[in-house]
Design a protein around this motif. Structure first.
Motif, PDB file in Angstrom:
ATOM      1  N   VAL A 147     -13.748   2.495   7.626  1.00  9.50           N
ATOM      2  CA  VAL A 147     -12.954   3.288   6.682  1.00  9.50           C
ATOM      3  C   VAL A 147     -12.072   2.377   5.845  1.00  9.50           C
ATOM      4  O   VAL A 147     -11.949   2.550   4.615  1.00  9.50           O
ATOM      5  CB  VAL A 147     -12.107   4.333   7.429  1.00  9.50           C
ATOM      6  N   LEU A 148     -11.451   1.378   6.473  1.00 11.99           N
ATOM      7  CA  LEU A 148     -10.613   0.430   5.725  1.00 11.99           C
ATOM      8  C   LEU A 148     -11.434  -0.290   4.662  1.00 11.99           C
ATOM      9  O   LEU A 148     -10.979  -0.481   3.519  1.00 11.99           O
ATOM     10  CB  LEU A 148      -9.994  -0.593   6.690  1.00 11.99           C
ATOM     11  N   TRP A 149     -12.651  -0.687   5.025  1.00 11.18           N
ATOM     12  CA  TRP A 149     -13.521  -1.390   4.069  1.00 11.18           C
ATOM     13  C   TRP A 149     -13.844  -0.486   2.882  1.00 11.18           C
ATOM     14  O   TRP A 149     -13.795  -0.939   1.721  1.00 11.18           O
ATOM     15  CB  TRP A 149     -14.795  -1.825   4.786  1.00 11.18           C
ATOM     16  N   ARG A 150     -14.164   0.783   3.139  1.00 11.03           N
ATOM     17  CA  ARG A 150     -14.470   1.715   2.042  1.00 11.03           C
ATOM     18  C   ARG A 150     -13.279   1.904   1.117  1.00 11.03           C
ATOM     19  O   ARG A 150     -13.439   2.100  -0.086  1.00 11.03           O
ATOM     20  CB  ARG A 150     -14.882   3.084   2.610  1.00 11.03           C
ATOM     21  N   LYS A 151     -12.077   1.823   1.671  1.00  9.18           N
ATOM     22  CA  LYS A 151     -10.866   2.044   0.880  1.00  9.18           C
ATOM     23  C   LYS A 151     -10.312   0.751   0.287  1.00  9.18           C
ATOM     24  O   LYS A 151      -9.271   0.760  -0.381  1.00  9.18           O
ATOM     25  CB  LYS A 151      -9.791   2.712   1.749  1.00  9.18           C
TER      26      LYS A 151
ATOM     27  N   ILE B  53      -9.090  -1.972   1.837  1.00 12.81           N
ATOM     28  CA  ILE B  53      -7.880  -2.436   2.516  1.00 12.81           C
ATOM     29  C   ILE B  53      -8.235  -3.548   3.501  1.00 12.81           C
ATOM     30  O   ILE B  53      -9.288  -3.520   4.143  1.00 12.81           O
ATOM     31  CB  ILE B  53      -7.194  -1.253   3.250  1.00 12.81           C
TER      32      ILE B  53
ATOM     33  N   GLU C 256      -4.421   8.870   2.833  1.00 12.57           N
ATOM     34  CA  GLU C 256      -5.837   9.067   2.497  1.00 12.57           C
ATOM     35  C   GLU C 256      -6.745   8.381   3.517  1.00 12.57           C
ATOM     36  O   GLU C 256      -7.776   8.928   3.925  1.00 12.57           O
ATOM     37  CB  GLU C 256      -6.131   8.512   1.092  1.00 12.57           C
ATOM     38  N   VAL C 257      -6.368   7.177   3.923  1.00 12.03           N
ATOM     39  CA  VAL C 257      -7.147   6.452   4.930  1.00 12.03           C
ATOM     40  C   VAL C 257      -7.185   7.234   6.236  1.00 12.03           C
ATOM     41  O   VAL C 257      -8.245   7.400   6.857  1.00 12.03           O
ATOM     42  CB  VAL C 257      -6.556   5.043   5.162  1.00 12.03           C
TER      43      VAL C 257
ATOM     44  N   ALA D 157      -9.392  10.294   5.965  1.00 15.21           N
ATOM     45  CA  ALA D 157     -10.807   9.899   5.961  1.00 15.21           C
ATOM     46  C   ALA D 157     -11.258   9.507   7.357  1.00 15.21           C
ATOM     47  O   ALA D 157     -12.382   9.839   7.785  1.00 15.21           O
ATOM     48  CB  ALA D 157     -11.021   8.744   4.982  1.00 15.21           C
TER      49      ALA D 157
ATOM     50  N   ILE E  33       0.854  -1.196   0.000  1.00 13.39           N
ATOM     51  CA  ILE E  33       0.000   0.000   0.000  1.00 13.39           C
ATOM     52  C   ILE E  33       0.881   1.234   0.000  1.00 13.39           C
ATOM     53  O   ILE E  33       1.789   1.366   0.829  1.00 13.39           O
ATOM     54  CB  ILE E  33      -0.937  -0.010   1.215  1.00 13.39           C
TER      55      ILE E  33
ATOM     56  N   ALA F 141      -1.809   6.355  -0.221  1.00 11.65           N
ATOM     57  CA  ALA F 141      -3.045   5.646   0.111  1.00 11.65           C
ATOM     58  C   ALA F 141      -3.224   5.550   1.619  1.00 11.65           C
ATOM     59  O   ALA F 141      -4.345   5.685   2.135  1.00 11.65           O
ATOM     60  CB  ALA F 141      -3.035   4.249  -0.511  1.00 11.65           C
ATOM     61  N   LYS F 142      -2.139   5.310   2.336  1.00 12.53           N
ATOM     62  CA  LYS F 142      -2.221   5.273   3.798  1.00 12.53           C
ATOM     63  C   LYS F 142      -2.677   6.623   4.350  1.00 12.53           C
ATOM     64  O   LYS F 142      -3.531   6.693   5.248  1.00 12.53           O
ATOM     65  CB  LYS F 142      -0.864   4.900   4.398  1.00 12.53           C
TER      66      LYS F 142
END
Length: 415
Positions: A160-164, A166, A27-28, A31, A20, A24-25
């Motif tokens: 949040v992880l699920w939406r992204k 991850i 962004e998580v 969010a 990752i 991207a990290k």
């Protein structure tokens, strides 16, 4: 999931986390920070369920308590972590050997980090943000006092992880049981590092029982020495802030050491503490000086147990010493290696103090309340290490990485 299944999935998630990107990290984390603010009411409601089970007079109550302002601060710290450069892939050493081999020492994650903590639900978000940004999977083992808060926080993280897209297993919440603690401390096949955050009893237990590597953090018996050359105005501010800003945290002042020649200034130095109803445990000289100038209901005679105690409450020990050397002896005997302070206008005294005191953070004319990862510009902290092997002091992103050697060649063989 059973505990061992959580361990297995955490270890597997390490490999995915390595692919990752840092963007991207970040962004998580941004969010998640937004969601902390958006779902503030839900998080506070979960926290209120925990608070109802704890006596408000318990010193841990303040640590457990969340407020809208504290959640805003957590979100702000998380955005700060997101903005920091990645601590990974940094070449800390490089050389080419005589045989042409090229060597690079490069920073990498530890892997799976287990964190055991007590009634401090903010640790859940702090640990996740730092571990995720640094490429580490985190296994969280909170105390039962914060069960509802921790569950709500980890649920939000996983949303949040699920939406992204991850892997949700980059964070795991273990049951708040002694059995889960024992299993975490014995998980040598899965856990690369364990960090306890809490009082002395918790840290001692982890150190004695752990089979996995441990970094000790948290326990803070904090002293401030008012030197014979100390400025009273500075002393008033520093002592009051260090003692009363938040009494339940590990950087709070526990003992004021004062040079005998400055005893006449002791009532003024302690005057701001009266408004906070701070109980003072004073030695004979200090007691005599304070008697009549400090409320009798708040003044006690010190005992041997008064020194070396982490009060985590509105309480303060006072010790009179004849010299800087005696102050250093007191700290060497009773300090915990966390944070120590000298108040003086004498530069030589300050430099001797800072050189001789064996602690992670040593202050001159500034309160120990600044010992904090966010205050040090680290974004947040995973803990404050009081040991000497490895990280020391507030631990941010850099402190939860290790390194490996990368070697490149063209077919060289060793003679």
């Amino acid at each position: 999931m059973q505990t061992e299944e959580i361990f297995i999935k955490a270890k597997e998630a390490c490999r995915e986390l390595a692919f990752i990107s840092d963007n991207a990290k970040s962004e998580v984390l941004r969010a998640l920070a937004d969601d902390i603010v958006t779902y503030k009411d839900e998080l506070l409601a979960a926290n209120e369920m925990d608070l109802k089970r704890m006596d408000p007079d318990n010193p841990l109550y303040d640590r457990l308590l969340l407020t809208p302002e504290r959640l805003d601060g957590i979100a702000s710290d998380m955005r700060h972590v997101a903005s920091l450069p990645s601590p990974l892939g940094i070449v800390t050493k490089a050389r080419t050997l005589a045989n042409g081999l090229r060597l690079h020492r490069v920073s990498v994650p530890f892997g799976v980090i287990g964190v055991i903590y007590e009634a401090r639900p903010n640790v859940t978000f702090d640990v996740f943000s730092l571990c995720f940004k640094s490429g580490n999977v985190c296994l969280l083992k909170g105390g039962k006092d914060a069960d509802h808060s921790n569950y709500a926080f980890v649920h939000l993280i996983k949303e949040v992880l699920w939406r992204k897209g991850i892997n949700l297993n980059v964070v795991g919440l273990l049951p708040s049981t002694h059995k889960a603690t024992a299993e975490l401390l014995s998980a040598t096949d899965y856990v690369d590092l364990c960090i306890p955050r809490g009082g002395k009893a918790l840290i001692d237990f982890v150190r004695k029982k752990a089979k996995v590597p441990v970094i000790e953090t948290g326990a803070g018996v904090v002293n401030t020495y008012f030197d014979e050359f100390g400025d009273v105005e500075i002393g008033e501010r520093v002592i009051n802030n260090a003692k009363t800003r938040r009494v339940s945290v590990c950087n709070a002042l526990d003992c004021l050491i004062i040079h005998r020649s400055r005893l006449a200034d002791l009532p003024r130095l302690c005057a701001p503490l009266i408004a906070h109803n701070v109980v003072i445990y004073a030695d004979a000289d200090a007691y005599t000086t304070l008697k009549g100038g400090y409320p009798s209901t708040l003044l006690r005679h010190a005992t041997d147990e008064s020194y070396g105690t982490e009060f985590m409450d509105y309480a303060l020990a006072v010790r009179t010493v004849p010299s800087l050397a005696a102050a250093l002896d007191h700290i060497a005997r009773y300090g915990s290696g966390h944070s120590e302070c000298i108040i003086t206008q004498d530069e030589d005294c300050a430099h001797v103090f800072q050189m001789m005191v064996d602690a992670a953070c040593v202050y001159w004319n500034a309160p120990t309340s600044f010992t904090d990862g966010a205050q040090f510009g680290l974004g947040a902290e995973i803990g404050i290490s009081t040991q000497k092997l490895g990280p020391r002091g507030p631990m941010g992103l850099e402190e939860i990485t290790t390194y490996k050697w990368i070697i490149e060649g063209e077919g060289q063989v060793r003679e």
